[in-house]
Each structure stands twice: as structure tokens, then as C-alpha cells.
Design a protein around this motif. Structure first.
Motif, PDB file in Angstrom:
ATOM      1  N   SER A 130      18.820  -0.276  80.094  1.00 53.20           N
ATOM      2  CA  SER A 130      19.439  -0.408  78.775  1.00 53.20           C
ATOM      3  C   SER A 130      20.715  -1.231  78.818  1.00 53.20           C
ATOM      4  O   SER A 130      21.529  -1.171  77.899  1.00 53.20           O
ATOM      5  CB  SER A 130      19.759   0.994  78.210  1.00 53.20           C
ATOM      6  N   ASP A 176       9.830  -4.563  73.691  1.00 54.46           N
ATOM      7  CA  ASP A 176      10.383  -3.250  73.357  1.00 54.46           C
ATOM      8  C   ASP A 176       9.423  -2.180  73.857  1.00 54.46           C
ATOM      9  O   ASP A 176       8.318  -2.035  73.337  1.00 54.46           O
ATOM     10  CB  ASP A 176      10.563  -3.166  71.838  1.00 54.46           C
ATOM     11  N   GLY A 178      10.966   1.059  74.872  1.00 52.53           N
ATOM     12  CA  GLY A 178      11.614   2.274  74.407  1.00 52.53           C
ATOM     13  C   GLY A 178      12.862   1.986  73.595  1.00 52.53           C
ATOM     14  O   GLY A 178      13.717   2.836  73.415  1.00 52.53           O
ATOM     15  N   GLY A 179      12.955   0.730  73.099  1.00 48.14           N
ATOM     16  CA  GLY A 179      14.121   0.303  72.340  1.00 48.14           C
ATOM     17  C   GLY A 179      14.710  -1.001  72.820  1.00 48.14           C
ATOM     18  O   GLY A 179      15.793  -1.410  72.393  1.00 48.14           O
ATOM     19  N   SER A 180      13.992  -1.711  73.684  1.00 49.00           N
ATOM     20  CA  SER A 180      14.544  -2.875  74.385  1.00 49.00           C
ATOM     21  C   SER A 180      14.693  -4.129  73.542  1.00 49.00           C
ATOM     22  O   SER A 180      15.218  -5.128  74.025  1.00 49.00           O
ATOM     23  CB  SER A 180      13.699  -3.194  75.628  1.00 49.00           C
ATOM     24  N   GLN A 183      17.903  -1.965  70.612  1.00 45.76           N
ATOM     25  CA  GLN A 183      19.220  -1.595  71.138  1.00 45.76           C
ATOM     26  C   GLN A 183      20.087  -2.825  71.448  1.00 45.76           C
ATOM     27  O   GLN A 183      21.235  -2.902  71.016  1.00 45.76           O
ATOM     28  CB  GLN A 183      19.048  -0.681  72.366  1.00 45.76           C
ATOM     29  N   THR A 409      21.585   2.924  67.761  1.00 44.56           N
ATOM     30  CA  THR A 409      22.162   3.276  69.058  1.00 44.56           C
ATOM     31  C   THR A 409      23.165   4.409  68.868  1.00 44.56           C
ATOM     32  O   THR A 409      23.700   4.592  67.771  1.00 44.56           O
ATOM     33  CB  THR A 409      22.904   2.076  69.686  1.00 44.56           C
ATOM     34  N   TYR A 428      19.868   6.646  80.270  1.00 45.29           N
ATOM     35  CA  TYR A 428      18.628   6.917  79.527  1.00 45.29           C
ATOM     36  C   TYR A 428      18.923   7.407  78.112  1.00 45.29           C
ATOM     37  O   TYR A 428      18.123   7.192  77.194  1.00 45.29           O
ATOM     38  CB  TYR A 428      17.777   7.960  80.258  1.00 45.29           C
ATOM     39  N   ASP A 431      18.546   5.492  74.695  1.00 42.99           N
ATOM     40  CA  ASP A 431      17.265   5.326  73.998  1.00 42.99           C
ATOM     41  C   ASP A 431      16.968   6.456  73.015  1.00 42.99           C
ATOM     42  O   ASP A 431      15.868   6.531  72.477  1.00 42.99           O
ATOM     43  CB  ASP A 431      16.125   5.254  75.025  1.00 42.99           C
ATOM     44  N   THR A 434      15.524   5.429  69.667  1.00 39.96           N
ATOM     45  CA  THR A 434      14.535   4.347  69.631  1.00 39.96           C
ATOM     46  C   THR A 434      13.169   4.696  70.213  1.00 39.96           C
ATOM     47  O   THR A 434      12.167   4.134  69.806  1.00 39.96           O
ATOM     48  CB  THR A 434      15.082   3.107  70.377  1.00 39.96           C
ATOM     49  N   VAL A 435      13.107   5.635  71.179  1.00 43.89           N
ATOM     50  CA  VAL A 435      11.840   5.840  71.898  1.00 43.89           C
ATOM     51  C   VAL A 435      10.734   6.442  71.028  1.00 43.89           C
ATOM     52  O   VAL A 435       9.548   6.252  71.312  1.00 43.89           O
ATOM     53  CB  VAL A 435      12.021   6.719  73.155  1.00 43.89           C
TER      54      VAL A 435
END
Length: 493
Positions: A130, A176, A178-180, A183, A409, A428, A431, A434-435
Motif C-alpha cells: 500500500s 486494483d 484490494g484498493g491499489s 488508495q 482511505t 494492511y 485497505d 477498499t477490500v
């Protein structure tokens, strides 16, 4: 040509079609900015020759009147997408020197639409992180700076977010899991959309967790995201999870009218200890949507609190399986062997040298939850909880909710080296908002809405119904216009 590298896709498209600028000039402006932006460590493989070749071809198409919306638009490509003949390392030493002899479906579509490849962008190793700090290239740096610290641009698409925010390219591809996408977009003050799982082909994209990964655009505006997503999306027979659905005109859907729409506010997302600035931003977002004529509805997603542990069982399990292919036999790094070493020693040494600490950690965790005796206790249980999380969303949408508004976020961008050193769980937790979307396969978009007290960007995310990215982008367009976010980082690099 000063400043053309800071244009939106929409503005550049219009200028190119009018003949006010050429694709070559636009590309040169970006290449100059990229060379001046080495301090951000966003671009890790530059492709100026390829870029100028594609720009000249785009100018020929523009002159002939054959110009799709992305024609002549210079973009960056996350190091996860295979580009033929260009290094594709997924931010990992184990793929050092790998140049694919094939092109990913996403980049094939973009080059077919006339887009220009400026180069490959930094990312967390195999998209695991992240903050972009697990990259073999070293961390990318956020162009926003408010004190002596260097800040993270987020991850894993941190290089993409930093490059777009710093005007090194007009847009970039991201992925993305898990939020990539969302975020880093929020950390850098740009827009990023994660489409519905299956909307964009995963073929030719280095896999992390195959049931969660989804590619999408990272841009300066919602309109740009709509234009670029239209070029990236579509059915692909080479990807068995690709949806055979028509791609709507996402840009045409940006009416700015959401009167009568119902916006869900999940009470489970209002976490204990949520920073006051994030809570205030969320409240502001609700007011903006309400002022635009939408109805704000309190909803419950009761299993959302289990999303983070569920994700960190399923994603490492799939990574453990996917990354087993990197063994030093067929491509990438191979360890130097001592006399008497056999194939087992080659595997062990190659993987120990090639994978960084975070990737090793997730491979080991994934192997553990898939092992005999633990499979049912961890992996199977996580799959069942995932189904419950998906059902929560289905029930909310079935009750008439059109979109869900939530923070993107839990904070603004933090300093490089400040999180996850002694306790990986600290990282972690980035996330947490977002996950859920990845576990449920839903589309989500992050939009910059304001600045915190330090002057760093903060974003909100909207979550949409499956396959209704057009409607979701229209909601985001309303939020974007109401927020009026125009702040840019001051150039220090």
C-alpha cells in the motif's frame, strides 16, 4: 508547449483534433517532464523511441480523420502489464531482464486506440503493498510535499498515481486487487476507477490474486476516467473471466443529474477511532450528493468488518499458487548454484533471492492457509465469508440503493518508512475501506474531494452496482463538480 503535459485527456483530445497541437509535441512535453521527474522514481523503464513512433502514427491518424478519443494521448503503464519488447518486472527482482514477446490485451486495446506509451511505472512487488515500498526499484515518491518528509504515493499503483499527479503523463493504467487504484488515487489527489470484475481483461497482466485483480484507469478527472475506461474495457476470449458484455459510452453517461437517486451510507464504515478529518470529509460528501438531489440512506453491510481478514486469507492463498511459476527455470532470475546443488536448491535459492520480504511473507501465509489441516479452517471459511460480504451488497442494491458513498482511505498520505516496519498489519489496515469491493467484484471510483489540515489530498469513494460503471461515473462526476478540487502539488522534484 509549456504545460501541455498537465492537460486532461479531454482537453488534449480536443486540441489534437483541432490541430492546435500534435501528438509528437504532446509526447515531447511529457518526455521532458519525465526526465525532470526522476526524483519521484515513478517511471522505472522509459520508452522514448516507442513513444515518438506511436505519436507520429497518431498524428497520421489524426490528419486522416481516423482519431478515436485516446489517439495521441501519452500514458504511463504500470509495470504489471506486458508490453512487447519492454521490460516487465512487476516490481520484482525475480523477473529482472524479462521482456515479453507478447502484448497484454489492455495495452493492445490502448495502442489500437492510438494511445502513446511513455514507459513503465513503479509499483509494489507483484502489487503486494500500500506504499510502493516493496518495489525492487525503491519506493515511488508522492509529488505532494508539506514538510521535510518524502510521502508515499500509496500502492500498489503508486508510480501511476505519482506520475499523473506530477504531470509526467496524461493518464496511467493501474490494477486494483484490494484498493491499489483507489488508495493511491486518493493519496495523490487524482481519480481512479476499479471496474466490475470481468469488465477489463486480465490477459497479459502479471497475476497476484486472480479472483480479485482488476485493471482500470488513473486520470486527472472523472471524464478522463470515462474516456480511458471505454478504450480499455471489452470482452476478451483469452480471459475466461472476461464478461461478454457491450461496452457503453461512459463519457456520454456524464449527465450530472442524480436527482432521485439513492446513496447508501454504510454504518459499519464509521470505524472507532476514525480521524475527524475523514469523518468530516464523508459528511461533506453526503451534503454534496444531497444538494444535487440525491436521497441519503443509512444502510448496513454487517459482514464488512470481516473483509480485511477475509481478504488477507484469500489474496495470499491465490498469490501462493500464482507465484509458484517463478522458479528460475523458464524466465527471469536464476540463482548461481554451488557444486552439488540440485533442482530443489535452485528453486529455493532463486526464490529466496528473487522475492522481497513482503512477497515472501504473503507466499508463506498463503501456503499455510492452503495446507492440509488448515484449508477448511482458513481458506474455506474465508470463501464463505466472502459470499456473505457479496450478499450484503446485493441486498442493499436490491433495496433500491443506486450507489454507496464511503471514505477511500483511513488517512492522508503518510511518510515513507513510517508504517509496517515492525508490524505488517499496520500497513494492511490501509485497505480497510477498499477490500470489500474486490471481494464482491463491484466497481468503485475514488474522487479527490479536499485537503487535510496539512494540505494533503483526501478522497471519497463511490461503490456501484455490477456492470453499471456508466451510472457510477455519473455519480462521481457530480461529486467532482461539487467538490471543485483543483489543487496541484507544488513542483519540488
Amino acid at each position: 508547449m509549456t504545460g501541455a503535459n498537465g492537460w486532461t485527456i479531454a482537453a488534449a483530445r480536443d486540441a489534437l483534433r483541432k490541430g492546435d497541437v500534435t501528438a509528437v509535441d504532446l509526447t515531447m512535453a511529457c518526455l521532458t517532464a519525465i526526465d525532470a521527474g526522476d526524483g519521484l522514481n515513478a517511471f522505472v523503464h522509459k520508452t522514448p523511441e516507442l513513444a515518438l513512433e506511436q505519436a507520429r502514427a497518431a498524428d497520421a491518424r489524426l490528419a486522416a480523420g481516423d482519431a478515436p478519443a485516446m489517439c495521441g494521448i501519452p500514458i504511463g503503464v504500470k509495470d504489471l502489464f506486458a508490453v512487447k519488447g519492454v521490460p516487465t518486472q512487476a516490481g520484482s527482482n525475480i523477473l529482472r531482464g524479462f521482456k515479453p514477446e507478447y502484448e497484454s490485451t489492455v495495452t493492445t486495446k490502448l495502442w489500437g486506440a492510438g494511445a502513446v506509451c511513455l514507459g513503465k511505472l513503479n509499483m509494489d512487488e507483484f502489487a503486494m503493498g500500500s506504499s510502493t515500498e516493496s518495489s525492487c526499484y525503491g519506493p515511488a515518491v508522492n509529488p505532494w510535499k508539506v514538510d521535510a518528509r518524502k510521502l508515499t504515493p500509496g500502492g500498489s499503483s503508486g508510480g501511476s498515481a505519482a506520475a499523473v499527479a506530477a504531470d509526467l503523463c496524461l493518464a496511467a493504467t493501474g490494477t486494483d486487487t484490494g484498493g491499489s487504484i483507489r488508495q493511491p488515487a486518493a493519496f495523490c489527489g487524482i481519480t481512479g476507477i476499479k471496474p466490475t470484475y470481468g469488465r477489463v481483461s486480465r490477459w497479459g497482466v502479471v497475476a497476484y490474486a486472480s479472483s480479485l485483480d482488476q485493471a482500470g484507469p488513473m486520470t486527472r478527472s472523472v471524464r478522463d476516467a470515462a474516456i480511458m475506461l471505454g478504450a480499455m474495457a471489452g470482452h476478451d476470449a483469452k480471459d475466461s473471466t472476461s464478461a461478454d458484455l457491450a461496452v457503453p459510452d461512459f463519457e456520454a453517461a456524464l449527465s450530472g443529474d442524480i436527482r432521485g437517486k439513492k446513496i447508501g451510507i454504510p454504518r459499519e464504515y464509521r470505524l472507532d477511532g476514525m480521524p475527524g478529518e475523514i469523518a468530516a470529509l464523508w459528511d461533506r460528501g453526503m451534503d454534496m450528493m444531497r444538494d444535487a438531489g440525491a436521497e441519503i440512506v443509512d444502510i448496513s453491510l454487517p459482514h464488512a468488518k470481516y473483509a480485511l481478514p477475509t481478504y488477507y486469507v484469500i489474496a495470499p492463498a491465490e498469490a501462493s499458487s500464482n507465484l509458484a511459476r517463478y522458479d528460475g527455470v523458464r524466465y527471469g532470475h536464476r540463482a548461481r548454484l554451488a557444486q552439488g546443488d540440485g533442482i530443489t536448491e535452485m528453486y529455493e535459492k532463486t526464490r529466496a533471492e528473487g522475492f522481497g520480504p513482503e512477497t515472501q511473507r504473503r507466499i508463506m501465509a498463503g501456503t499455510y492457509v492452503l495446507s492440509a489441516g488448515f484449508y477448511d479452517a482458513y481458506y474455506n471459511r474465508a470463501r464463505k465469508v466472502r459470499a456473505l460480504i457479496k450478499r450484503d451488497f446485493e441486498q442493499a442494491f436490491a433495496a433500491g440503493i443506486d450507489a454507496i458513498l464511503a471514505p477511500a482511505t483511513p488517512s492522508s498520505a503518510f511518510g515513507l518508512g513510517e508504517q509496517g516496519g515492525a508490524d505488517p498489519v499496520e500497513m494492511y489496515l490501509n485497505d480497510v475501506f477498499t477490500v470489500t469491493l474486490n471481494l464482491a467484484g463491484l466497481p468503485g471510483v475514488a474522487v479527490p474531494v479536499g485537503l487535510d489540515a496539512k494540505g494533503l489530498p483526501l478522497g471519497l469513494q463511490l461503490i456501484g452496482r455490477p456492470w453499471e460503471e456508466a451510472d457510477l461515473l455519473n455519480h462521481a462526476y457530480v461529486l467532482e463538480r461539487a467538490a471543485g478540487f483543483v489543487a496541484k502539488p507544488a513542483k519540488w522534484w
